[in-house]
Design a protein around this motif. Structure first.
Motif, PDB file in Angstrom:
ATOM      1  N   LEU A  43      11.095   7.000 -11.650  1.00 20.07           N
ATOM      2  CA  LEU A  43      10.731   8.022 -12.650  1.00 20.07           C
ATOM      3  C   LEU A  43      11.687   8.084 -13.839  1.00 20.07           C
ATOM      4  N   HIS A  44      12.923   7.681 -13.604  1.00 19.08           N
ATOM      5  CA  HIS A  44      13.992   7.831 -14.604  1.00 19.08           C
ATOM      6  C   HIS A  44      14.199   9.291 -14.987  1.00 19.08           C
ATOM      7  N   GLY A  45      14.359  10.109 -13.976  1.00 21.23           N
ATOM      8  CA  GLY A  45      14.650  11.521 -14.199  1.00 21.23           C
ATOM      9  C   GLY A  45      13.844  12.390 -13.262  1.00 21.23           C
ATOM     10  N   ALA A  46      13.979  13.687 -13.430  1.00 21.68           N
ATOM     11  CA  ALA A  46      13.200  14.662 -12.672  1.00 21.68           C
ATOM     12  C   ALA A  46      12.806  15.752 -13.657  1.00 21.68           C
ATOM     13  N   LEU A  47      11.776  16.508 -13.284  1.00 23.09           N
ATOM     14  CA  LEU A  47      11.360  17.611 -14.155  1.00 23.09           C
ATOM     15  C   LEU A  47      12.455  18.669 -14.142  1.00 23.09           C
ATOM     16  N   HIS A  80       0.814  -1.224   0.000  1.00 24.02           N
ATOM     17  CA  HIS A  80       0.000   0.000   0.000  1.00 24.02           C
ATOM     18  C   HIS A  80       0.842   1.266   0.000  1.00 24.02           C
ATOM     19  N   VAL A  81       2.152   1.111   0.177  1.00 21.93           N
ATOM     20  CA  VAL A  81       3.033   2.279   0.220  1.00 21.93           C
ATOM     21  C   VAL A  81       3.990   2.225  -0.970  1.00 21.93           C
ATOM     22  N   VAL A  82       4.022   3.320  -1.744  1.00 21.59           N
ATOM     23  CA  VAL A  82       4.900   3.381  -2.911  1.00 21.59           C
ATOM     24  C   VAL A  82       5.880   4.540  -2.747  1.00 21.59           C
ATOM     25  N   CYS A  83       7.153   4.245  -2.848  1.00 24.21           N
ATOM     26  CA  CYS A  83       8.188   5.266  -2.740  1.00 24.21           C
ATOM     27  C   CYS A  83       8.648   5.650  -4.149  1.00 24.21           C
ATOM     28  N   VAL A  84       8.526   6.922  -4.477  1.00 20.82           N
ATOM     29  CA  VAL A  84       8.886   7.405  -5.816  1.00 20.82           C
ATOM     30  C   VAL A  84      10.318   7.929  -5.805  1.00 20.82           C
ATOM     31  N   VAL A  85      11.150   7.375  -6.670  1.00 21.16           N
ATOM     32  CA  VAL A  85      12.551   7.818  -6.749  1.00 21.16           C
ATOM     33  C   VAL A  85      12.883   8.232  -8.183  1.00 21.16           C
ATOM     34  N   GLU A  86      13.961   9.007  -8.304  1.00 17.75           N
ATOM     35  CA  GLU A  86      14.356   9.475  -9.641  1.00 17.75           C
ATOM     36  C   GLU A  86      14.994   8.362 -10.467  1.00 17.75           C
TER      37      GLU A  86
END
Ligand SMILES: [Zn+2]
Length: 205
Positions: free
Chosen positions: A108-112, A81-87
């Motif tokens: 994400l494979h990158g950042a804005l 239930h927990v998702v950690c978003v990394v670059e």
């Protein structure tokens, strides 16, 4: 770059296209390879081809993986239930090394980077929204918290705020890792204790 048939120049040209490798380092690496036993060169060439042929994106979390879904997505006993978003995958590996996080990931494979023209279509943020939409109806798989662990620099912060806004329509808590990771720093190179504290001290955004 003009195509060349000189094998040394060709190798230097290729190596100098790698991030952080200037022509001087590329030349040094090229001569190291030339002096190395042939098995080394064959091994290196084989490993390069192998990653291109056998490593792809996990269809669930976008992590780089040999198997799809990846080992983390298929592991038993993790908090789904927990998702950690990394670059990037190196950030995921840094968090895994802390041994503190038992949830799932999204890479994400990158950042804005708005100033350099890197927008939402250039990173894997759409996949995160689709994942939330696909699981939101099912109590078993529903994501209740998204921890945004992008780097603590301008691009990472911009990306975190963008994700928080994007996920507003979903019934999900969006949190940001605490400072402690040095501002302008890189998650990948943050020590385990600092990273564990940053995760534990996350706040809703
Ligand atoms: Zn995965």
């Amino acid at each position: 770059m003009a195509p060349t048939h000189d094998p040394i120049v060709r190798l230097v040209n290729f190596l100098s296209q790698l991030p952080g490798i200037g022509e001087k380092t590329a030349t040094r690496l090229a001569f190291h390879i030339i002096r190395s036993p042939e098995e080394f060169a064959r091994g290196l060439a084989g490993a390069l081809v192998d990653v291109k042929e056998h490593v792809g994106f996990c269809s669930i979390c976008c992590n780089l993986t040999q198997d799809d879904p990846c080992r983390i997505c298929t592991a038993g006993g993790r908090e789904r239930h927990v998702v950690c978003v990394v670059e990037g995958t190196p950030d995921l590996m840094a968090i895994e090394r802390t041994g503190e996080f038992q949830g799932m990931y999204h890479v994400l494979h990158g950042a804005l980077r708005p100033l350099e023209g890197v927008g939402p279509d250039d990173i894997r943020v759409k996949e995160l929204v689709q994942r939330l939409a696909a699981t939101s109806g099912d109590e078993e798989t529903r994501v209740t918290e998204v921890i945004v662990a992008t780097n603590p620099n301008t691009d990472g912060e911009t990306t975190a705020l963008y994700i928080a806004k994007l996920l507003r329509p979903f019934d999900v808590k969006v949190t940001r890792i605490a400072s402690g990771v040095p501002i302008g720093g890189d998650l990948e190179y943050t020590d385990r204790v600092t990273l564990s504290r940053a995760l534990a001290g996350r706040r809703e955004i």
